[in-house]
Design an enzyme around this catalytic site. Structure first.
Site: not given
Length: 633
Positions: A367-369, A395
């Site tokens: 997710y993200c980073l 994500f």
């Protein structure tokens, strides 16, 4: 003899270890003095230099370090008053703009013409309002996302004239700060963004006497809304200076109200805890799911309240779920880099997971980073012949950073140097400093609308689990954050094949497992067209899904009947590339949450259900979920 002694002296100087690190506030390491090897060759004393020259060279080492400390300390102090934004970088952008505007007489004539036309249009609107009243059509409409003037009161005299004049003024400044030949794209964006922030500060919606809704509310409440608003302001100020969380967060306690899906911590190192969740079905898919959240956030955004927990949903769908919980770093973690996050994060988790479910391939989720880090990890594993991954899900995660949205406004050499100096002093990037930059990207929604609602209207917005999570922010280590911003955002090393993992470059084209990538329509952190570039960087099957919502709300998309929709389409490795605009037309649109679509995708790439594995395998669990790292402030 003299030459021999001089040579010995020079060798002693060049081999002399660097003095102890300079210590800053609270004993934090500021910066070591440079060793001789770090000094330019023309400053290393040679055998021909006199002893006095050699002493001068030694003195220059201290002067260089002192100069560096003075400059960095000054920048770090200034950053406290500028929310981490570099005055030099902003001045450079405005200088670029004003210089080219000065040498663009045609553009200035055009701006005068636009100002005249807007004045005539406004005068015409005012005259029509005098005749037809508030039923006269507006001379300018706000942007679709601008809800400040949607209320009925804004369309009555004199507030219709007030807000129409403001919107015309705002539009003129947009014309003045854009479309000037010669201004670099980033400088143009910085000037336009900053000018918009200044204008938003003076919006008529932010003041009592020019906001009809606030005035009406004040008359209705006899002014008590302003009294409550003052109380809210004082309470928020007291909480802010004392380091307390916002009002209402006490009703959302981690481990009691949030992050309550049953599970145990089965592994811990200096950077992560690994949580294995208890099965919710009699049989589970043989391939476990490993989730790598971003370290810029607490992991439990994916395990909020029971009704909107992605972790709980996955266990109910028959998956064995593992989750990384990142440590909240402090000054002692300043030297942790991206490679440390890779080896101590997903790689260590894969090893620990393998002890629980040996010889099983893994559905990896980032997710993200965390998705960016997971993509780097997957590429390094593919390069090294490590085939433990079954699939890769990302994500709102970027792998190409050339179109990373308005965050790129803060990414240039001057801004990064200023930001690094701020982190250098304390060893990490503080959560408040990060929050300020993200709030500016959506200042109308996150700053000014809140000020109007809570301080002028005197109404507290009810706290939600997602808002409580958002207030539970984390820090980021100096070295890691600097590497991330420079190597990924500034230099785009990952997309261009220069990013190194384990001292060797990685290429996303080496990834051969199927990929499921999720983007969100209103993402200000990872714009969906940026996440869509995974199609250009890999040679494998990619299923791309675009959902409604933003960076967080779009991902936390529990199936609960709320109005949601998404588009999804799969590109096989042999298919031709489809650009984002064409993809929007061709992708099938579906109603509802995208979670069932994703779990169906995972099921299609999983084996037949088996008996759930024991939690921790043969290892004694270290404690109950949510663990200890997530509780660190």
């Amino acid at each position: 003899m003299a030459a021999g002694r001089a040579t010995d002296t020079a060798a002693a100087i060049s081999s002399k270890p660097a003095p102890d690190n300079v210590r800053g506030p609270a004993g934090t390491v500021l910066r070591p003095f440079p060793a001789a090897a770090e000094v330019p060759a023309d400053r290393i004393p040679s055998a021909q230099e006199s002893p006095a020259s050699q002493i001068d060279a030694r003195d220059s080492f201290a002067v260089t370090a002192l100069a560096d400390i003075i400059d960095r300390s000054l920048h770090a102090a200034g950053a406290r008053f500028t929310a981490g934004l570099s005055p030099a970088a902003l001045a450079h952008a405005y200088l670029d703009w004003v210089t080219h505007l000065t040498y663009a007489p045609g553009k200035r004539v055009q701006l005068v013409d636009k100002a005249t036309r807007k004045a005539v249009r406004f005068a015409n609107y005012a005259s029509r309002c005098a005749v037809a009243g508030h039923e006269a059509p507006c001379c300018i409409e706000p942007l679709p996302q601008d809800k400040r003037f949607a209320g009925e009161g804004w369309h009555k005299w004199p507030y219709n004239l007030v807000h129409q004049a403001f919107l015309l003024h705002q539009q003129w400044w947009h014309n003045a700060t854009t479309g000037i030949r010669g201004v670099t794209k980033q400088h143009e964006s910085m000037v336009e963004f900053t000018s918009r922030q200044i204008l938003d500060t003076f919006s008529p919606s932010n003041f009592i006497l020019t906001n009809p809704e606030v005035l009406q509310h004040t008359f209705k409440n006899g002014g008590m809304n302003l009294v409550r608003g003052l109380q809210n302001l004082v309470e928020d100020w007291e909480r802010s200076i004392s380091g307390k969380k916002p009002v209402g967060t006490e009703n959302f306690v981690v481990g009691r109200d949030l992050a309550v899906t049953p599970g145990k911590v089965i592994y811990r190192n200096r950077l992560i805890e690994l949580i294995q969740y208890a099965p919710a079905t009699d049989r589970v898919r043989p391939e476990p799911v490993l989730i790598v959240p971003a370290w810029i956030m607490k992991y439990y955004i994916l395990d909020l309240s029971p009704q909107n927990s992605l972790v709980k949903y996955l266990t109910q769908q028959g998956f064995t779920v593992f989750m990384i919980s990142w440590k909240n770093p402090g000054p002692d973690d300043r030297d942790l880099g991206m490679n440390d996050y890779r080896t101590l994060g997903p790689m260590a988790a894969l090893d620990a997971l393998g002890a629980v479910v040996p010889d099983r391939k893994v559905h990896a989720v980032g997710y993200c980073l965390g998705g960016t880090l997971l993509a780097i990890t997957a590429a390094a594993m593919a390069r090294d012949g490590d085939d433990r991954l079954k699939s890769l899900t990302m994500f709102a995660a970027q792998t190409d950073f050339t179109e990373a949205g308005e965050l790129m406004l803060f990414i240039n050499e001057g801004q990064l140097a200023f930001l690094e100096d701020m982190m250098w002093e304390q060893g990490f990037l503080d959560s408040r400093q990060m929050a300020g930059a993200f709030q500016m990207l959506r200042s109308n929604d996150l700053v000014w609308s809140r000020i109007v609602r809570e301080y002028l209207m005197g109404e507290r917005q009810p706290m939600t689990d997602l808002m409580a999570w958002n207030a539970d922010a984390t820090r980021m280590p100096y070295r890691m954050h600097s590497e991330y911003l420079r190597r990924l955002f500034l230099d785009n090393d990952l997309a261009e094949g220069r990013f190194e993992a384990g001292d060797k470059p990685v290429a996303l084209t080496d990834v051969r497992v199927p990929i499921f990538a999720v983007g969100t329509e209103r993402d200000h952190v990872a714009p969906w067209r940026s996440t869509y570039k995974i199609h250009l960087l890999t040679d494998t099957e990619v299923t791309y899904l675009l959902t409604t919502g933003g960076h967080n709300v779009g991902i936390v998309s529990e199936p609960n009947g709320r109005a949601r929709s998404f588009r999804v389409m799969t590109k096989n490795a042999s298919n031709r590339y489809v650009d984002p605009a064409t993809w929007l037309v061709q992708a099938a649109q579906k109603q509802g949450s995208w979670w069932p679509e994703w779990t169906a995708w995972l099921n299609a790439r999983s084996g037949e259900p088996i008996v759930p594995p024991n939690i921790g395998g043969v290892v004694v669990p270290l404690g109950e979920a949510p663990g200890s790292y997530v509780l660190q402030e």
